[in-house]
Design an enzyme around this catalytic site. Structure first.
Site: not given
Length: 250
Positions: A21, A23, A64, A67, A147, A149, A205
Site C-alpha cells: 500500500d 499512504d 484504505g 474514494r 488513491s 493520486n 497499514d
C-alpha cells in the site's frame, strides 16, 4: 504464521512479490489524507446540521477504501443521501464525486508542498535494489493503492521508478475492480507481476487493506501500525504487525 509480531524477522526475500500500500506504508501521506478529509467533511457535515466529523470516522469509513466508496459509507453513517454524480463533477457540486473532488483538490495542494517517504520504507526499498544489483534473488514489487493520486505522490517522493507495477484508483476504475477490503486490487497486482497470491506478501497499514490481503489468501499479510492499532490489524487479518518496514530487514 502466528498472529503476533515475530521474535525474529520475517524472511520477505523468500517470497516472489511484495505488494505495498502507499499512504501510510511508503509515504506518510495518510496524514495529508486525514487532514484533507477532516477539512472537507467537517465543513460539509456542519452545513447539513449532521453529527460532527471525528478522527475515528477516518479509520471507520475512509482509510484504505476507494474514494467514492468511503464517502458513501460515511454519508450512510449520518443518514445523508447524495447523488453519486460522476468523476467529472466539480468541487462545488454536492454529489459523492463532487465531495471527492473537493477533498482531492485540498490533498493535492498539500502534496505539492513536498512528500518525504518513511525512512524505514526507503531502507527496505534500497535493500531490495542493492540485493538485485548484486545478483541475489529479490521479489518483484508493486504499489496497490486506493488513491487516484499514487503516481503524483510517488513522483513527489522521488520513488516512482522503484516499482514495476502501480495499481491505483485510476486502474481500479478502468478495470472495474472492487475496492478494499475486497481482494481485487491486490489480486490484480499479483497477476500483473506474474506471481501466484500464495507466493506474494501484502503490506498494509489500514484494517481494510489487511482484510483485503486475507480475503485474497495471500502468502503473508503484514500490518504496519501507523495508528490503526496492532490488535485491530491482527483482528482484520494481519499475520504479523510491525511499526516500521525497516524491522523486516532484521
Amino acid at each position: 504464521m502466528t498472529n503476533d509480531t515475530p521474535s525474529t524477522p520475517v524472511d520477505i526475500f523468500s517470497y516472489e512479490a511484495l505488494l505495498f500500500d502507499l499512504d501510510g506504508v511508503i509515504t506518510p501521506t495518510a496524514k495529508l489524507h486525514r487532514q484533507a478529509w477532516a477539512r472537507m467533511f467537517s465543513a460539509f457535515l456542519d452545513s447539513r446540521g449532521a453529527r460532527p466529523y471525528t478522527e475515528q470516522d477516518y479509520f471507520d469509513f475512509l482509510d484504505g477504501r476507494r474514494r467514492d466508496e468511503g464517502i458513501q459509507a460515511l454519508l450512510d453513517s449520518r443518514g445523508i443521501s447524495l447523488p453519486l454524480g460522476s468523476d467529472s463533477d466539480a468541487a462545488t457540486e454536492d454529489t459523492v464525486h463532487g465531495l471527492g473532488t473537493r477533498k482531492n483538490e485540498d490533498f493535492l495542494a498539500l502534496v505539492a508542498e513536498g512528500v518525504d517517504a518513511y525512512e524505514g520504507s526507503v531502507q527496505l526499498l534500497d535493500a531490495i535494489r542493492d540485493r538485485g544489483a548484486s545478483g541475489e534473488h529479490v521479489p518483484h514489487i508493486a504499489i496497490v493503492s486506493s488513491s487516484k493520486n499514487a503516481r503524483q505522490v510517488l513522483e513527489a517522493a522521488g520513488l516512482l521508478d522503484r516499482f514495476e507495477v502501480i495499481v491505483d484508483g485510476v486502474v481500479a476504475s478502468e478495470e472495474k475492480l472492487r475496492g478494499k477490503p475486497a481482494p481485487d486490487t491486490y489480486e490484480y497486482g499479483a497477476k500483473k507481476l506474474g506471481v501466484p497470491v500464495d507466493k506474494a506478501v501484502v503490506l498494509e497499514d489500514a484494517t481494510s487493506g489487511v482484510a483485503s490481503g486475507r480475503a485474497g489468501h495471500f502468502g503473508l499479510v503484514i500490518g504496519v501500525d501507523r495508528g490503526a492499532g496492532k490488535q485491530a490489524l491482527l483482528d482484520h487479518g494481519a499475520d504479523v504487525v510491525v511499526q516500521d518496514l525497516a524491522e523486516l530487514l532484521g
